[in-house]
Scaffold this motif. Structure first.
Motif, PDB file in Angstrom:
ATOM      1  N   SER A 160      11.564 101.079  11.563  1.00  0.00           N
ATOM      2  CA  SER A 160      11.320 100.501  12.878  1.00  0.00           C
ATOM      3  C   SER A 160      10.225  99.440  12.811  1.00  0.00           C
ATOM      4  O   SER A 160       9.322  99.476  11.960  1.00  0.00           O
ATOM      5  CB  SER A 160      10.906 101.610  13.851  1.00  0.00           C
ATOM      6  N   GLN A 161      10.307  98.462  13.719  1.00  0.00           N
ATOM      7  CA  GLN A 161       9.273  97.432  13.830  1.00  0.00           C
ATOM      8  C   GLN A 161       8.038  97.952  14.560  1.00  0.00           C
ATOM      9  O   GLN A 161       6.978  97.327  14.527  1.00  0.00           O
ATOM     10  CB  GLN A 161       9.833  96.208  14.585  1.00  0.00           C
ATOM     11  N   LEU A 162       8.181  99.097  15.233  1.00  0.00           N
ATOM     12  CA  LEU A 162       7.044  99.682  15.944  1.00  0.00           C
ATOM     13  C   LEU A 162       6.103 100.359  14.955  1.00  0.00           C
ATOM     14  O   LEU A 162       6.532 100.860  13.908  1.00  0.00           O
ATOM     15  CB  LEU A 162       7.542 100.704  16.966  1.00  0.00           C
ATOM     16  N   PRO A 163       4.794 100.421  15.271  1.00  0.00           N
ATOM     17  CA  PRO A 163       3.851 101.065  14.353  1.00  0.00           C
ATOM     18  C   PRO A 163       4.122 102.560  14.254  1.00  0.00           C
ATOM     19  O   PRO A 163       4.495 103.191  15.250  1.00  0.00           O
ATOM     20  CB  PRO A 163       2.478 100.782  14.998  1.00  0.00           C
ATOM     21  N   PRO A 164       3.952 103.192  13.073  1.00  0.00           N
ATOM     22  CA  PRO A 164       4.204 104.629  12.929  1.00  0.00           C
ATOM     23  C   PRO A 164       3.143 105.440  13.680  1.00  0.00           C
ATOM     24  O   PRO A 164       1.999 105.025  13.809  1.00  0.00           O
ATOM     25  CB  PRO A 164       4.106 104.841  11.415  1.00  0.00           C
ATOM     26  N   PRO A 165       3.505 106.627  14.168  1.00  0.00           N
ATOM     27  CA  PRO A 165       2.564 107.462  14.936  1.00  0.00           C
ATOM     28  C   PRO A 165       1.613 108.214  14.021  1.00  0.00           C
ATOM     29  O   PRO A 165       1.649 109.451  13.942  1.00  0.00           O
ATOM     30  CB  PRO A 165       3.501 108.398  15.700  1.00  0.00           C
ATOM     31  N   LEU A 166       0.733 107.489  13.310  1.00  0.00           N
ATOM     32  CA  LEU A 166      -0.199 108.144  12.389  1.00  0.00           C
ATOM     33  C   LEU A 166      -1.159 109.033  13.169  1.00  0.00           C
ATOM     34  O   LEU A 166      -1.647 108.673  14.243  1.00  0.00           O
ATOM     35  CB  LEU A 166      -0.976 107.098  11.590  1.00  0.00           C
ATOM     36  N   GLY A 167      -1.432 110.222  12.633  1.00  0.00           N
ATOM     37  CA  GLY A 167      -2.322 111.169  13.275  1.00  0.00           C
ATOM     38  C   GLY A 167      -1.629 112.074  14.263  1.00  0.00           C
ATOM     39  O   GLY A 167      -2.260 112.987  14.796  1.00  0.00           O
ATOM     40  N   PHE A 168      -0.333 111.871  14.557  1.00  0.00           N
ATOM     41  CA  PHE A 168       0.363 112.708  15.532  1.00  0.00           C
ATOM     42  C   PHE A 168       0.491 114.124  14.992  1.00  0.00           C
ATOM     43  O   PHE A 168       0.978 114.351  13.890  1.00  0.00           O
ATOM     44  CB  PHE A 168       1.736 112.118  15.818  1.00  0.00           C
ATOM     45  N   ASP A 169       0.059 115.113  15.776  1.00  0.00           N
ATOM     46  CA  ASP A 169       0.035 116.517  15.368  1.00  0.00           C
ATOM     47  C   ASP A 169       1.401 117.152  15.652  1.00  0.00           C
ATOM     48  O   ASP A 169       1.868 117.152  16.797  1.00  0.00           O
ATOM     49  CB  ASP A 169      -1.066 117.262  16.122  1.00  0.00           C
ATOM     50  N   LEU A 170       2.040 117.688  14.604  1.00  0.00           N
ATOM     51  CA  LEU A 170       3.347 118.302  14.779  1.00  0.00           C
ATOM     52  C   LEU A 170       3.301 119.557  15.634  1.00  0.00           C
ATOM     53  O   LEU A 170       4.314 119.973  16.203  1.00  0.00           O
ATOM     54  CB  LEU A 170       3.960 118.647  13.412  1.00  0.00           C
ATOM     55  N   LEU A 171       2.115 120.193  15.724  1.00  0.00           N
ATOM     56  CA  LEU A 171       1.999 121.430  16.495  1.00  0.00           C
ATOM     57  C   LEU A 171       1.708 121.167  17.969  1.00  0.00           C
ATOM     58  O   LEU A 171       1.549 122.101  18.749  1.00  0.00           O
ATOM     59  CB  LEU A 171       0.911 122.324  15.901  1.00  0.00           C
ATOM     60  N   SER A 172       1.614 119.890  18.359  1.00  0.00           N
ATOM     61  CA  SER A 172       1.205 119.583  19.728  1.00  0.00           C
ATOM     62  C   SER A 172       2.364 119.660  20.707  1.00  0.00           C
ATOM     63  O   SER A 172       2.142 119.684  21.902  1.00  0.00           O
ATOM     64  CB  SER A 172       0.594 118.182  19.778  1.00  0.00           C
TER      65      SER A 172
END
Length: 792
Positions: A160-172
Motif C-alpha cells: 500500500s502507498q499508505l504508511p504502515p501502522p507501526l506500533g499498533f498493538d495486536l491486543l488492543s
C-alpha cells in the motif's frame, strides 16, 4: 375427360395444398423435437462447462491460500533460527514474499516494564512519533493505555502507498486479540475473522489477518517471543490474475464458517449472477479457519454459451417451409404433366407419372448429397451413376466417369489386392479384386463401412469410409454395385492430433522430476495406480504396468516404521476428502533406504471409492542436508564438541528422565585458569590451540554416555547421566589430573578449576547448574587448579 381424384374424393387442385400442409406440419413436429433435443444437449454442455470452470477457479483459490500459509511459515522460521534481525534484513527477506499479500509484519512481545525501552528503540528507528498505539475514535491511531503485555508492530512491509501502522498493538482490539490467542502454541497458525485492515488503501480494506507465533529455537511451550503476520486483502488475493468483474464468467462468494454467530461474507466478486440452477459449493481451509466457496454462473457466462435450439428451430422451420413449397411445386408440375397426357390411356399415364416421380426423387437425393459420394456400377464395375458429391470429392465430372471409369480404378491397387487376399483366406477360394470390394457383404448385410484410399483426378489421395452393397432387380438378381463414400480426412486429422497429444503427455511426464499418478482406493480395500508416469519406476523400483493392476508392492516398499502412519493418512484423506501430504521412507532393492514426499488431491467416485491425483518425488538429498544442518547447529565449530544449545536440550531431557525413573544425574563444570592471560601473551591462535588440546584430552577420558559441551569462552560442562555426586567427583578428579599432567606445546602446563553437583529430586536445571557454578567459584577462591564439590 374429367381429371382424376386422389383417394377417390380429393381433386388434384386440392391435393397439392393438402400434401404441402401435411409436409409443413410433419416438418414442424420434427423441428420441434430436434430443437428440444438441441436444448437438452446445450443444457448438459452448459453444466459441464460451468463445472470445469468452477473446479479450475476452486483449485486456483485453494492454491493461493496454501501459498500464503507457506510464505508466512517461512517468515516464522526465519525469525526462529535468527539471533537478531534488523529492519533491513526483514525488508530484504519479506520483499520477495509480497505476492498477493498486502503486508507482512513482525510484532515482538513487550511487557509493561519493557514498554519505555521499546518505544525509545522505535523512536531511534522510525522517528519521534513512534509509540505503542491502538485505534481510537474516528479510526485514528493513539497511544495505548497501560497494560501488562503488548504485541506492537515493529517491522512491516506493505504494497500500500499508505504508511504502515507501526506500533499498533495486536491486543488492543478483540478480534485481533482473539486471533493472537488462538496461535499461542509452537507450530500453530491462526486466521482472523473478516475485518477492515489498517494501513492499506480503502479499496483493499476488507480482508483478514494471519498470525503465527515465534518461539525460541527448541522451545516447546511458554510465551512466544513475538508474532509474524500476513495481512491479506481478499480483493487482491481473489482478483489478481483473474478476469475483471465485467468479463468474469463466474459469480464468486466466500463465507467464513468459523464464526460463532454464523456464516459471514468475506468476499463477493461484484458481478451480476444469472438466473440459473447451476451452482457449485466447495470448502476451503486457511490456517485454523474453514470457508465456504459458492460459485454460480454470471450473465457473461450465459451470453457466451447461448443455446443453439433457436437456430435449429429456425433452420428446421425454414427447411419445412421449403419442403412444403417443393412438394407443392412437384405436385403442381405433376398436374401440368397430367394435363398434357390426359388423352393417353389411364395405365400409360399412371406408369409414366410413376417413373417420372421416381426419377425426380432419385435425382434430387443424389444431387442434394453433396457431402457424400454415391457411385453405382454394373456387374463389370463400370460406373453408371456419379452424383454431385462424387464430383466434388474426386474431381471427375459425371460425363468423365459414367461409362468410362470403373469403381476399382478409383482405388489404390495394393489395397484392393490386400483385401482380395484377406477375403480369399477367409472363404478358402480365390476372390477377384472387383469381388473384394463387396467382400464383407458376401457374409453379412449390416457390415460397417471399410476404410479405403480414393485416388482423385489430380492424383492426390483421399481417405474415406466406403460401403459397397449389391444392387438387385425386382426378381432378386444381382445387377450391379452401389458404393457410398464419406470423406474422413478431418476425422483422421483429429485422431492424429489426439495421438500427438498423448505422446506429448508421455514425454512431459517423463521429464518431470519424480512421478505423476492417479491412485484409486475401492470400497472393498483394493487399490491400484490407474495412471502412473515413468517416474514411479525410480521412486519404488516397480514397473508402472504392475502398479496399474495392484498397489500392494508399493506398500511393501514403505519402511515398517512409517507404514502405519501412511495408511492412516490415506484413510483420513479418503474419509474427509482433504489433500494428502506425507514424507516417508522406502526400502528399495537397489537404492536402499530413500526418503519420498507425496502430495495428492482426492475426489469421490460413483462406486463409493476414492481417486487421488498427485505426484511423488525423492527428497533423500534434502533430508541429508537437514541432518547435516542439525549437526552443525549443535556443534561448537572450534573444538568439535557439543555447544550450549545441545547441552540445554540434553540437560532438559535427562532431568525429565531422572524425575520419571528416579535415576541419578550429575554435572561437572570447569573453567580454564588464567585463560585471558594466555590469549594476551601468546595470541588468540594459541588460545584456540589450548582449547582444542584440552577438549581432546577430556573427551578421551569420558564415558560413552557422558555429554561434553562448551558453554562459551573457556567454560565447559560435562553431563553425567546415571552418576551421583560422588561418582562425578571421582570422574572430575581424573579429568583434572589429565588436564594438568600434560603441558601444551608452546604454552606449558594449563590448569582448570572444577565444580561438581549432583541432582536432587524435584530440583530444576537452574538450581543444579547454580550449585555446580558455586563449586567452580570455590575452586577459584581456593587458589584454582583443583576440584570442589557443590557449596549450596
Amino acid at each position: 375427360m374429367s381429371k382424376p381424384k386422389m383417394l377417390g374424393f380429393i381433386s388434384e387442385e386440392v391435393s397439392a395444398w393438402l400434401v404441402a400442409f401435411v409436409a409443413l406440419v410433419v416438418g414442424g413436429l420434427l423441428t420441434a423435437l430436434l430443437a428440444l433435443a438441441a436444448s437438452k444437449l446445450s443444457q448438459q454442455q452448459l453444466a459441464q462447462r460451468f463445472e470445469l470452470l468452477a473446479n479450475e477457479r476452486y483449485s486456483r483459490i485453494e492454491e493461493r491460500m496454501e501459498d500464503q500459509v507457506q510464505r508466512l511459515d517461512s517468515l516464522r522460521r526465519f525469525f526462529v533460527y535468527a539471533q537478531e534481525i534488523t529492519r533491513d534484513e526483514f525488508d530484504g527477506y519479506v520483499g520477495p514474499l509480497l505476492h498477493r499479500s498486502q503486508a507482512y509484519s513482525w510484532a515482538p512481545r513487550v511487557s509493561a516494564e519493557q514498554r519505555a525501552g521499546f518505544e525509545r528503540q522505535g523512536r531511534r528507528l522510525f522517528g519521534q512519533d513512534f509509540s505503542i498505539r491502538e485505534v481510537g475514535e474516528g479510526g485514528v491511531l493513539q497511544p495505548s493505555p497501560a497494560r501488562p503485555l503488548y504485541y506492537p508492530v515493529l517491522f512491516s512491509q506493505t504494497l500500500s502507498q499508505l504508511p504502515p501502522p507501526l506500533g499498533f498493538d495486536l491486543l488492543s482490539q478483540p478480534l485481533r486479540r482473539d486471533t493472537v490467542q488462538r496461535a499461542s502454541t509452537p507450530g500453530s497458525m491462526a486466521a482472523s475473522a473478516p475485518l477492515d485492515l489498517i494501513g492499506v488503501a480503502p479499496a483493499y480494506t476488507r480482508g483478514m489477518l494471519m498470525v503465527a507465533p515465534v518461539f525460541a529455537a527448541g522451545a516447546s511451550g511458554g510465551e512466544p517471543k513475538g508474532y509474524v503476520m500476513a495481512v491479506l486483502s481478499m480483493r487482491q488475493l481473489m482478483a489478481d490474475g483473474l478476469p475483471s468483474a465485467a468479463e468474469d464468467n463466474l459469480v464468486v462468494r466466500i463465507l467464513d464458517l468459523s464464526l460463532p454467530s454464523g456464516p459471514e461474507s468475506l468476499f463477493e466478486s461484484g458481478n451480476q449472477a444469472a438466473e440459473s440452477s447451476l451452482q457449485v459449493r466447495k470448502v476451503l481451509h486457511l490456517a485454523d479457519r474453514t470457508y465456504q466457496l459458492d460459485m454460480s454462473p454470471s450473465q457473461e457466462f450465459l451470453q457466451d454459451n447461448r443455446s443453439s435450439a433457436m437456430g435449429v428451430a429456425f433452420v428446421g422451420g425454414l427447411l419445412s417451409l421449403l419442403l412444403s413449397a417443393l412438394l407443392f411445386s412437384l405436385f403442381s408440375q405433376r398436374q401440368r404433366a397430367l394435363t398434357l397426357v390426359e388423352q393417353r390411356t389411364a395405365e400409360l399415364r399412371i406408369s409414366e407419372q410413376s417413373l417420372r416421380d421416381t426419377h425426380n426423387q432419385l435425382r434430387s437425393v443424389l444431387d442434394a448429397a453433396t457431402q457424400v459420394a454415391i457411385i453405382a456400377t454394373d456387374l463389370h464395375g463400370v460406373i453408371s451413376t456419379f452424383n454431385a458429391g462424387a464430383e466434388r470429392m474426386l474431381g471427375y465430372s459425371a460425363a468423365e466417369a459414367v461409362g468410362k471409369l470403373t469403381l476399382e480404378s478409383l482405388l489404390l491397387p495394393e489395397e484392393v489386392q490386400q483385401r482380395a487376399r484377406s477375403i480369399s483366406l477367409r472363404f478358402g477360394r480365390e476372390i477377384s479384386g472387383s469381388q473384394a470390394l463387396l467382400g464383407d457383404d458376401l457374409s453379412a448385410a449390416d457390415q460397417e463401412p471399410g476404410e479405403w484410399t480414393l485416388r482423385r483426378k489430380d492424383g492426390s489421395l483421399l481417405p474415406a469410409n466406403m460401403l459397397v452393397t449389391a444392387v438387385l432387380d425386382e426378381y432378386g438378381l444381382w445387377v450391379g454395385h452401389l458404393a457410398i463414400c464419406i470423406d474422413i480426412t478431418e476425422r483422421k486429422r483429429v485422431h492424429e492430433a489426439l495421438e500427438a497429444r498423448d505422446r506429448l503427455l508421455e514425454k512431459l511426464t517423463a521429464q518431470v522430476p519424480g512421478g505423476i499418478y492417479q491412485f484409486r482406493l475401492d470400497p472393498d480395500g483394493r487399490s491400484c495406480f490407474s495412471y502412473s508416469s515413468e517416474g514411479l519406476r525410480d521412486i519404488y523400483e516397480v514397473e508402472p504396468e504392475l502398479l496399474r493392476q495392484d498397489a500392494t508392492t508399493v506398500f511393501e516398499r514403505i519402511h515398517p516404521d512409517d507404514l502405519v502412519r501412511v495408511r492412516s493418512s490415506i484413510r483420513d484423506s479418503a474419509a474427509q476428502l482433504t489433500p494428502w501430504r506425507e514424507e516417508y521412507r522406502v526400502n528399495l532393492p537397489k537404492a536402499g533406504v530413500r526418503w519420498v514426499r507425496g502430495e495428492a488431491t482426492p475426489e469421490r467416485l460413483a462406486n463409493g471409492g476414492t481417486l487421488w491425483h498427485g505426484y511423488l518425488t525423492d527428497i533423500s538429498d534434502l533430508k541429508r542436508v537437514e541432518e547435516e544442518l542439525r549437526a552443525l547447529s549443535v556443534t561448537d565449530s572450534l573444538t568439535g564438541i557439543h555447544n550450549r544449545r545441545y547441552f540445554q536440550e540434553r540437560l532438559k531431557a535427562e532431568l525429565e528422565r531422572a524425575q520419571r525413573g528416579g535415576q541419578d544425574l550429575a554435572v561437572i563444570m570447569l573453567d580454564i585458569d588464567h585463560f585471558k592471560q594466555i590469549n594476551d601473551h601468546f595470541g588468540h591462535a594459541v588460545g584456540d590451540l589450548v582449547l582444542q588440546s584440552l577438549c581432546q584430552r577430556i573427551s578421551n577420558r569420558l564415558r560413552r554416555t557422558d555429554v561434553f559441551c562448551r558453554l562459551g569462552g573457556e567454560e565447559f560442562m560435562v553431563l553425567c547421566p546415571g552418576s551421583n555426586a560422588s561418582q562425578a567427583h571421582s570422574l572430575a578428579l581424573e579429568l583434572w589430573q589429565g588436564v594438568r599432567s600434560v603441558p601444551v606445546e608452546g604454552v606449558g602446563r594449563v590448569t582448570a578449576s572444577f565444580g561438581v553437583a549432583g541432582w536432587r529430586p524435584g530440583e530444576g536445571a537452574d538450581a543444579l547448574l547454580l550449585r555446580a557454578d558455586s563449586g567452580v567459584y570455590a575452586a577459584k577462591q581456593g587458589g584454582r587448579d583443583r576440584v570442589e564439590a557443590e557449596q549450596l
